[in-house]
Scaffold this motif. Sequence first.
Motif, PDB file in Angstrom:
ATOM      1  N   VAL A  89     -11.095  -2.397 -13.632  1.00  0.00           N
ATOM      2  CA  VAL A  89     -11.526  -3.178 -14.787  1.00  0.00           C
ATOM      3  C   VAL A  89     -10.907  -2.578 -16.045  1.00  0.00           C
ATOM      4  CG1 VAL A  89     -13.494  -4.082 -16.081  1.00  0.00           C
ATOM      5  CG2 VAL A  89     -13.693  -3.677 -13.616  1.00  0.00           C
ATOM      6  N   MET A  90     -10.252  -3.431 -16.818  1.00  0.00           N
ATOM      7  CA  MET A  90      -9.625  -2.973 -18.064  1.00  0.00           C
ATOM      8  C   MET A  90     -10.095  -3.838 -19.224  1.00  0.00           C
ATOM      9  SD  MET A  90      -5.704  -2.360 -16.769  1.00  0.00           S
ATOM     10  CE  MET A  90      -5.604  -4.040 -16.127  1.00  0.00           C
ATOM     11  N   PRO A  91     -10.324  -3.244 -20.383  1.00  0.00           N
ATOM     12  CA  PRO A  91     -10.691  -4.061 -21.545  1.00  0.00           C
ATOM     13  C   PRO A  91      -9.514  -4.893 -22.004  1.00  0.00           C
ATOM     14  CG  PRO A  91     -10.347  -1.776 -22.187  1.00  0.00           C
ATOM     15  CD  PRO A  91     -10.277  -1.804 -20.690  1.00  0.00           C
ATOM     16  N   ALA A  92      -9.787  -6.131 -22.388  1.00  0.00           N
ATOM     17  CA  ALA A  92      -8.765  -7.020 -22.947  1.00  0.00           C
ATOM     18  C   ALA A  92      -9.245  -7.444 -24.324  1.00  0.00           C
ATOM     19  CB  ALA A  92      -8.552  -8.233 -22.040  1.00  0.00           C
TER      20      ALA A  92
ATOM     21  N   GLY B 257       0.820  -1.207   0.000  1.00  0.00           N
ATOM     22  CA  GLY B 257       0.000   0.000   0.000  1.00  0.00           C
ATOM     23  C   GLY B 257       0.855   1.258   0.000  1.00  0.00           C
ATOM     24  N   GLY B 258       0.629   2.133  -0.955  1.00  0.00           N
ATOM     25  CA  GLY B 258       1.442   3.348  -1.055  1.00  0.00           C
ATOM     26  C   GLY B 258       1.236   4.306   0.096  1.00  0.00           C
ATOM     27  N   TYR B 259       0.045   4.365   0.646  1.00  0.00           N
ATOM     28  CA  TYR B 259      -0.252   5.290   1.742  1.00  0.00           C
ATOM     29  C   TYR B 259       0.031   4.660   3.100  1.00  0.00           C
ATOM     30  CZ  TYR B 259      -2.844   8.418   4.834  1.00  0.00           C
ATOM     31  OH  TYR B 259      -3.187   9.266   5.855  1.00  0.00           O
ATOM     32  N   THR B 260      -0.438   3.419   3.286  1.00  0.00           N
ATOM     33  CA  THR B 260      -0.287   2.772   4.598  1.00  0.00           C
ATOM     34  C   THR B 260       1.062   2.070   4.749  1.00  0.00           C
ATOM     35  OG1 THR B 260      -1.253   0.679   3.819  1.00  0.00           O
ATOM     36  CG2 THR B 260      -2.780   2.344   4.662  1.00  0.00           C
ATOM     37  N   GLY B 261       1.661   1.690   3.641  1.00  0.00           N
ATOM     38  CA  GLY B 261       2.910   0.949   3.713  1.00  0.00           C
ATOM     39  C   GLY B 261       2.722  -0.497   4.120  1.00  0.00           C
ATOM     40  N   LYS B 262       1.482  -0.944   4.189  1.00  0.00           N
ATOM     41  CA  LYS B 262       1.198  -2.320   4.603  1.00  0.00           C
ATOM     42  C   LYS B 262       1.164  -3.254   3.395  1.00  0.00           C
ATOM     43  CE  LYS B 262      -1.537  -0.994   8.673  1.00  0.00           C
ATOM     44  NZ  LYS B 262      -2.859  -1.095   9.334  1.00  0.00           N
ATOM     45  N   GLU B 263       1.570  -4.492   3.633  1.00  0.00           N
ATOM     46  CA  GLU B 263       1.546  -5.488   2.586  1.00  0.00           C
ATOM     47  C   GLU B 263       0.133  -6.035   2.414  1.00  0.00           C
ATOM     48  OE1 GLU B 263       3.321  -9.913   1.881  1.00  0.00           O
ATOM     49  OE2 GLU B 263       4.774  -8.362   2.475  1.00  0.00           O
ATOM     50  N   LYS B 264      -0.302  -6.122   1.138  1.00  0.00           N
ATOM     51  CA  LYS B 264      -1.640  -6.617   0.826  1.00  0.00           C
ATOM     52  C   LYS B 264      -1.554  -7.626  -0.319  1.00  0.00           C
ATOM     53  CE  LYS B 264      -3.954  -2.325   2.234  1.00  0.00           C
ATOM     54  NZ  LYS B 264      -4.920  -1.273   1.856  1.00  0.00           N
ATOM     55  N   ARG B 265      -2.694  -8.130  -0.730  1.00  0.00           N
ATOM     56  CA  ARG B 265      -2.772  -9.079  -1.831  1.00  0.00           C
ATOM     57  C   ARG B 265      -3.717  -8.538  -2.910  1.00  0.00           C
ATOM     58  NH1 ARG B 265       0.936 -13.370  -1.988  1.00  0.00           N
ATOM     59  NH2 ARG B 265       1.754 -13.487   0.124  1.00  0.00           N
ATOM     60  N   MET B 266      -3.302  -8.676  -4.149  1.00  0.00           N
ATOM     61  CA  MET B 266      -4.153  -8.270  -5.259  1.00  0.00           C
ATOM     62  C   MET B 266      -4.447  -9.490  -6.120  1.00  0.00           C
ATOM     63  SD  MET B 266      -3.630  -5.355  -8.215  1.00  0.00           S
ATOM     64  CE  MET B 266      -2.306  -6.220  -9.053  1.00  0.00           C
ATOM     65  N   LEU B 267      -5.707  -9.646  -6.488  1.00  0.00           N
ATOM     66  CA  LEU B 267      -6.127 -10.744  -7.352  1.00  0.00           C
ATOM     67  C   LEU B 267      -6.304 -10.230  -8.773  1.00  0.00           C
ATOM     68  CD1 LEU B 267      -8.848 -12.358  -5.055  1.00  0.00           C
ATOM     69  CD2 LEU B 267      -6.423 -12.956  -5.198  1.00  0.00           C
ATOM     70  N   MET B 268      -5.855 -10.996  -9.730  1.00  0.00           N
ATOM     71  CA  MET B 268      -6.031 -10.623 -11.134  1.00  0.00           C
ATOM     72  C   MET B 268      -6.672 -11.797 -11.869  1.00  0.00           C
ATOM     73  SD  MET B 268      -3.260  -9.358 -13.998  1.00  0.00           S
ATOM     74  CE  MET B 268      -2.532 -10.982 -14.202  1.00  0.00           C
ATOM     75  N   THR B 269      -7.727 -11.504 -12.627  1.00  0.00           N
ATOM     76  CA  THR B 269      -8.403 -12.547 -13.392  1.00  0.00           C
ATOM     77  C   THR B 269      -8.926 -11.969 -14.696  1.00  0.00           C
ATOM     78  OG1 THR B 269     -10.110 -14.264 -13.306  1.00  0.00           O
ATOM     79  CG2 THR B 269     -10.680 -12.142 -12.338  1.00  0.00           C
ATOM     80  N   ALA B 270      -9.128 -12.830 -15.678  1.00  0.00           N
ATOM     81  CA  ALA B 270      -9.698 -12.431 -16.969  1.00  0.00           C
ATOM     82  C   ALA B 270     -10.997 -13.191 -17.187  1.00  0.00           C
ATOM     83  CB  ALA B 270      -8.726 -12.716 -18.108  1.00  0.00           C
ATOM     84  N   VAL B 271     -12.038 -12.467 -17.577  1.00  0.00           N
ATOM     85  CA  VAL B 271     -13.344 -13.081 -17.822  1.00  0.00           C
ATOM     86  C   VAL B 271     -13.915 -12.530 -19.113  1.00  0.00           C
ATOM     87  CG1 VAL B 271     -13.832 -13.443 -15.364  1.00  0.00           C
ATOM     88  CG2 VAL B 271     -14.555 -11.321 -16.468  1.00  0.00           C
ATOM     89  N   SER B 272     -14.875 -13.265 -19.680  1.00  0.00           N
ATOM     90  CA  SER B 272     -15.557 -12.777 -20.871  1.00  0.00           C
ATOM     91  C   SER B 272     -16.497 -11.643 -20.490  1.00  0.00           C
ATOM     92  CB  SER B 272     -16.345 -13.908 -21.535  1.00  0.00           C
ATOM     93  OG  SER B 272     -17.371 -14.374 -20.670  1.00  0.00           O
ATOM     94  N   ARG B 273     -16.905 -10.876 -21.467  1.00  0.00           N
ATOM     95  CA  ARG B 273     -17.785  -9.737 -21.186  1.00  0.00           C
ATOM     96  C   ARG B 273     -19.104 -10.140 -20.523  1.00  0.00           C
ATOM     97  NH1 ARG B 273     -18.260  -5.648 -26.124  1.00  0.00           N
ATOM     98  NH2 ARG B 273     -18.593  -7.562 -27.269  1.00  0.00           N
ATOM     99  N   PRO B 274     -19.758 -11.224 -20.978  1.00  0.00           N
ATOM    100  CA  PRO B 274     -21.009 -11.610 -20.309  1.00  0.00           C
ATOM    101  C   PRO B 274     -20.819 -11.991 -18.843  1.00  0.00           C
ATOM    102  CG  PRO B 274     -20.873 -12.635 -22.466  1.00  0.00           C
ATOM    103  CD  PRO B 274     -19.529 -12.040 -22.190  1.00  0.00           C
ATOM    104  N   GLU B 275     -19.621 -12.492 -18.493  1.00  0.00           N
ATOM    105  CA  GLU B 275     -19.367 -12.924 -17.128  1.00  0.00           C
ATOM    106  C   GLU B 275     -19.010 -11.769 -16.191  1.00  0.00           C
ATOM    107  OE1 GLU B 275     -17.313 -17.271 -17.445  1.00  0.00           O
ATOM    108  OE2 GLU B 275     -16.211 -15.604 -18.356  1.00  0.00           O
ATOM    109  N   TYR B 276     -18.562 -10.673 -16.782  1.00  0.00           N
ATOM    110  CA  TYR B 276     -17.984  -9.597 -15.971  1.00  0.00           C
ATOM    111  C   TYR B 276     -18.930  -9.041 -14.916  1.00  0.00           C
ATOM    112  CZ  TYR B 276     -17.338  -4.713 -14.846  1.00  0.00           C
ATOM    113  OH  TYR B 276     -17.306  -3.521 -14.187  1.00  0.00           O
ATOM    114  N   GLN B 277     -20.138  -8.640 -15.335  1.00  0.00           N
ATOM    115  CA  GLN B 277     -21.040  -7.966 -14.397  1.00  0.00           C
ATOM    116  C   GLN B 277     -21.433  -8.872 -13.237  1.00  0.00           C
ATOM    117  OE1 GLN B 277     -21.939  -4.513 -14.787  1.00  0.00           O
ATOM    118  NE2 GLN B 277     -22.244  -5.014 -12.625  1.00  0.00           N
ATOM    119  N   SER B 278     -21.698 -10.143 -13.528  1.00  0.00           N
ATOM    120  CA  SER B 278     -22.059 -11.091 -12.479  1.00  0.00           C
ATOM    121  C   SER B 278     -20.923 -11.259 -11.481  1.00  0.00           C
ATOM    122  CB  SER B 278     -22.415 -12.448 -13.102  1.00  0.00           C
ATOM    123  OG  SER B 278     -22.646 -13.410 -12.101  1.00  0.00           O
ATOM    124  N   LEU B 279     -19.688 -11.349 -11.996  1.00  0.00           N
ATOM    125  CA  LEU B 279     -18.534 -11.509 -11.108  1.00  0.00           C
ATOM    126  C   LEU B 279     -18.338 -10.280 -10.234  1.00  0.00           C
ATOM    127  CD1 LEU B 279     -16.097 -13.057 -10.121  1.00  0.00           C
ATOM    128  CD2 LEU B 279     -14.802 -12.178 -12.079  1.00  0.00           C
TER     129      LEU B 279
END
Length: 289
Positions: free
Chosen positions: A262-265, A225-247
């Motif tokens: 959310v970024m377009p792929a 974390g840039g502000y807190t300096g604490k270690e965290k975890r980030m999850l990254m996944t790729a889904v189809s457009r129809p799946e995105y909103q539900s997820l």
Amino acid sequence: MKKKWKDLGLVSLGSFISAVGFNTMFLENRIASGGVGGLAISLNALFGWEPGTFVLLANIPLMALCFFLLGKEIFLKTVYGSWIFPIFISLTSSLPTFTNTPLLAALFGGIILGFGLGLVFLGNSSTGGTGIVVQILNKYTPLPLGLLIILVDGIIVGIGFIAFDADTVLYSIIALLSITYVVNMMMTGADSSRNLMVISQQHELIKEYITKVADRGVTELPILGGYTGKEKRMLMTAVSRPEYQSLENEILKIDETAFIVVMPASQVRGRGFSLHKNHLIEDDILIPM
């Protein structure tokens, strides 16, 4: 073999749709929207040349250039589309004009032709014409592809000033923009997906949902974390457009304060997308989805 027949079907259907749009929207309204087809409309107005015949004959020397300058592989992918498109133009020449309003013809004709050409491109082919010229110039000059397309099609549209008035040429530019927009949407939308990056205190629950319920792969990254300096975890996944909103909805149910980017792929390759899922394989670089 199945893929080849699918590509052949896409090219045939796309060429037919493009020919219908050409004859029912562009020809009588004199909309020369670039390409050999646009040039055919200008020459039809000037000399009365039959568009289908002109496109077919014009493609012969262009295909020869394609074979010698671009290679056999690209030639074979292009030859069928460059042959069937002008034939469909001739076969559909008796269809009535759908509208005599140039603006409507430019917009909706652009949509029809753009959709047809998009199918042709999805079939790994093209209708030949100035597309061959663009490919050759792109190979042998340092100019970018986008600029070459604008220059080549711009010249064709500019020739319209010889045959038509300024208003007609401006409608042709609108049609060209419509075609380009629809083709781009089809090409990027065919494999368009969404890449999600999630930061949450409940990352374990979210990860479990993504892998077990959504049945998608997930990558867990250590971050600071840039502000807190604490270690965290980030999850990254790729889904189809129809799946995105539900997820996204499910993630917010687990943690309403989750930080989601959310970024377009435009294209995703790998298991669950270009490859079949296989939960038994454990030797992939990434865990199979």
